[in-house]
Design a protein around this motif. Sequence first.
Motif: not given
Lengths: 348, 274
Positions: A41, A50, A54-55, A94, A135, A281
């Motif tokens: 990404t 992220l 997200v993670e 991505s 996304h 995501m």
Amino acid sequence: MPHISRADFVRGAAGATALGLTAMPRLALAADECRQVVVTTWGGDYDRFLKQFVEPPLVAKGVQVLPDITQEPQRMTKLLAERSLKKGSLDVVSFSDASMFQMYEDGVLGSLDFAKLPNAKYILKQFANAYSVPHIFSAQVIVYTPDHIKGAPDSYAAFWDSKYKGRVGIQRTEWVNWLQLAAQVGGGSPSNYEPGKKLLMDLKKNQPRIYPTQETLAAGIANGDVWLTPDWRARAYMWAKGGLKVESSVPKEGALPVVYRAGYAKNAPDGPCCIAYLDAMLDAKAQVEFATNMGYVPTVSNAKLPEDLERRIGFSEEQRAHFYPQDFRYIAKNNSQWLQWWNQEFLA
Amino acid sequence: MLGPATLFVLAFLLLPMLVVLRYSVNRYVPGGLMLQVFTLENYAHFFQDHYFHKVLLTTVWVSVVCTIVSLVLAFPLAYFLARTRSAAKSLLVMLVVFPLLVGNVVRAAGWMALLDTKGVVNSTLEALHIIKAPLNIMYTTGAVMIGIISIVTPFMVLTLQSVLEGINYSVEEAALNLGASPIRTFAKVTLPLAMPGVIAGTSLVFILCMNAYATPVLLGGPSFQMMAQTIYDQISNTQNWPFGAALAFVLMFVTVALTVIAQMFLQRRYKSAE
């Protein structure tokens, strides 16, 4: 004549790296297990958010997320170089929508089974496709300085208005976007930007200010040299957040959208992890955080933004329905000759 | 016998170059990548298109000017550093090297802050009523040259200094004692003795200038293009690898050729001075 893809040509250079990476021991996983995922990404804020938004749910389950930070061209090259390998080194990939389409055309993406993504049902239909999840998105609007321009310009045609002579900002690297919007104003179509060239030559007479990067353009706005420029609404929001006095308006011709997407490599070592990551995501909370911190709009219907934020970065349903369609195949085919024209005719 | 260093160079320099050379004779496919053929059309494209001639000439011109200016600026400093017996000599050398600790992009950003229409230079001149409207310094060839010279001058100083350190200065003193003027002593004694350093320094700096990327991109105007930027555009922005590879080889050939010609010219002058 044999057709040689990027993969065939860069294999020699990238093979050793790929071999090294794939030779690394990986845990044998059951079909529903996810222990490690390699995410290729962008760096900077995108990667940071992220990690931040997200993670965490995946990490809490013991998943190890390994970032592979590259620019898009390098990312494309790596993916194509590994295409012939049974098992590549990348899982989640991505790209912006144009590059993602190109990767799909090159056959390096795995096809998605959306039934395995619980959040997929919330994806806004206009951004859905078979090979990636959308996304975040934004669109190209007219960014202007209210100190100099009274009343929001409602058309891309404002860039040609003689009262803004010498005050239009252009990024040198944005030839495709400028050709697109000039084509919109000048009677072109998504598959014919040629009428835009004449209009851009007319714009040149208005002595626009041309900058090498986003940052230098922002400096031009800050010091009053630039009064209006086309840019993503997300960028305008971040500039305003950073103290620049700018506002943005959606052109009546229809804004050009940009969608940042994620998919997975066909030969991804960890299929289950890819699915888990892509679903994360799309999580509504993570999407709202991205919107708040980066200015890009959620791509899922269950992510609700605060009213003020929605007003500053969002697009109404009507505006979204009116987004200008893009023919990515046409763009890829003509990009090289456009750059040549841009350098030799427009910038010369 | 091939030593490890030779093998290293073969593996990591020559082989990739051969791969790129092969790309340069392939055919670009818009929206794809390239066809593996043998064609000289990419080189023909370069030779037939005046735009690319202009880019190459700009690159050579900027590089020659920056090399000469950096030599003129660096020589007195290198001479001083070589001759001084001051305890602060190490510190002075460190100061010369100091700018190299900052990346080219950051340094260019610094120049932008100085040279912008509302930058330090214009603000100061306006405050002192020397100018009424800001000067357009940014996005000009002059700005690019200032930026490049600031980067390459330390390389020139260090290269010259290492050679000037080895000169026996009693020869200079003998010339002065015999009645030669300081200018004549410099031209007939010091400069010929320093010529190996001048050749090495100018070669190194010229090559660095020919390959400059970040500074021309950030400080050059919209129509200002040097070769490295043009190659990057072709490879990265349009995926036209064959033409980008051909441009890279043209740049490399011109750089090597001009460096060798300049070296031969200076060496002949040096030998004739001996």
